[in-house]
Design a protein around this motif. Structure first.
Motif, short mmCIF file in Angstrom:
data_model
loop_
_atom_site.label_atom_id
_atom_site.label_comp_id
_atom_site.label_asym_id
_atom_site.label_seq_id
_atom_site.Cartn_x
_atom_site.Cartn_y
_atom_site.Cartn_z
N GLY A 122 0.82 -1.21 0.00
CA GLY A 122 0.00 0.00 0.00
C GLY A 122 0.85 1.26 0.00
O GLY A 122 0.54 2.24 -0.70
N LYS A 282 -7.65 -1.29 -4.89
CA LYS A 282 -8.85 -2.04 -4.52
C LYS A 282 -8.50 -3.46 -4.07
O LYS A 282 -9.08 -3.98 -3.12
CB LYS A 282 -9.82 -2.09 -5.71
CG LYS A 282 -10.43 -0.74 -6.06
CD LYS A 282 -11.34 -0.85 -7.28
CE LYS A 282 -11.93 0.51 -7.64
NZ LYS A 282 -12.78 0.43 -8.86
N GLU A 285 -6.79 -3.28 -0.55
CA GLU A 285 -7.77 -2.93 0.48
C GLU A 285 -8.72 -4.09 0.77
O GLU A 285 -9.00 -4.41 1.93
CB GLU A 285 -8.57 -1.70 0.05
CG GLU A 285 -9.57 -1.23 1.10
CD GLU A 285 -10.38 -0.03 0.64
OE1 GLU A 285 -11.27 0.41 1.40
OE2 GLU A 285 -10.12 0.48 -0.47
N LYS A 289 -9.05 -6.39 4.38
CA LYS A 289 -10.26 -6.57 5.18
C LYS A 289 -10.49 -8.05 5.50
O LYS A 289 -10.92 -8.39 6.61
CB LYS A 289 -11.46 -6.00 4.43
CG LYS A 289 -11.48 -4.48 4.36
CD LYS A 289 -12.69 -3.97 3.58
CE LYS A 289 -12.71 -2.44 3.54
NZ LYS A 289 -13.86 -1.93 2.77
#
Length: 314
Positions: A122, A282, A285, A289
């Motif tokens: 990231g 995307k 992320e 999660k």
């Protein structure tokens, strides 16, 4: 008197046959439950094997996510087995409880390692996004300093999670509930650590994590799906674990840097990098999660188990 003895012997023989039949029935039921658990895990691996035909050619983010999704499935299958044979943790032998607690702690550490690797990716994406903004503001020389390929982040520790070799070894010819738990523990640990080795190699961009962890589960994988572990090993070592999306990003970065360096129009190359960065964001992320969700579930289950064990000792 002789007649009474004969009747007693006959009654005792019937009673013995009844207990023998009951024991055989229980053994068969336990064996069936264990085999159902193994079959479920094997079917999961089979799906991974089918998807690996494309995934192993160039390992991708979507494919390692499929690998990760096996972890909660295997954990859930083990929990169902415990319920199916009616053998809660409170009845387990101390060595098995310790082994399960060690396994859950290792899994938490692996989740942390995965999260750390995702965080690194990231940050690399943010650096490239900053470079892209510099290009858009015509600060080309400064942008070139940031247009660098993503550097893999090495692991801070070795991933060698070996289970207790004594756990799972058959101790008597007749299967017991304890033996079922022990054998299932060995299978669960082996499969989870094998999958995590693939995951970590993809995320850090090197083969070392897989090579370190394959010894934990490679033998199970090969016994159920011959060649899968070997195929994974060959491709991961050959490609050094680099993910398709990371390679595509690096190619886009190289293309933009080359366009700037030669003085050509960089609009098309900049647009390509922007598109790659948006898709990559995307993926990182979404995967993050999923990792957080598994971490929270494992931690909650571990804490619940520890609290229950603490209450038993009081």
């Amino acid at each position: 008197m002789i007649l009474l003895v004969q009747k007693f012997d006959k009654f005792y023989s019937k009673l013995e046959n009844f207990h023998h039949h009951k024991h055989n029935h229980q053994s068969q039921a336990l064996t069936a439950s264990l085999e159902a658990f193994k079959s479920h895990v094997s079917n999961c691996l089979n799906k991974l094997s089918l998807s690996s035909k494309s995934g192993f050619e160039i390992p991708s983010f979507s494919w390692i996510q499929q690998c990760f999704e096996l972890l909660p499935i295997i954990n859930h299958a083990f929990a169902k087995l415990v319920v199916a044979i009616d053998y809660p943790v409170s009845k387990w032998e101390a060595a098995s409880v310790d082994e399960y607690l060690k396994y859950s702690l290792n899994l938490l550490e692996l989740c942390n390692s995965i999260s750390s690797s995702l965080s690194h990716l990231g940050k690399a994406r943010l650096s490239l996004a900053h470079a892209l903004s510099l290009v858009e503001n015509s600060s080309l020389s400064l942008a070139l300093k940031h247009l660098k390929p993503i550097q893999p982040k090495g692991l801070n520790k070795e991933l060698r999670f070996q289970g207790n070799e004594e756990i799972g070894k058959p101790r008597c010819p007749n299967i017991s509930k304890q033996a079922v738990i022990d054998q299932a523990l060995v299978v669960m640990q082996g499969m989870v650590f094998w999958v995590c080795g693939i995951l970590m190699s993809g995320l850090v961009g090197e083969a070392k994590p897989y090579l370190e962890m394959r010894s934990s589960g490679g033998r199970f994988v090969d016994s159920w799906l011959p060649g899968l572990d070997l195929r994974a090993s060959e491709v991961i070592v050959e490609r050094n674990g680099v993910l398709k999306e990371v390679k595509e990003l690096d190619d886009a970065v190289a293309g933009l840097a080359a366009a700037i360096g030669t003085g050509k129009s960089s609009d098309e190359a900049a647009e390509e990098l922007k598109r790659r960065l948006e898709g990559f964001a995307k993926l990182v992320e979404g995967f993050g999660k999923e990792v957080d969700c598994l971490f929270n579930k494992v931690l909650a289950g571990r804490n619940q188990l520890l609290n229950g064990l603490g209450q038993q000792k009081q």
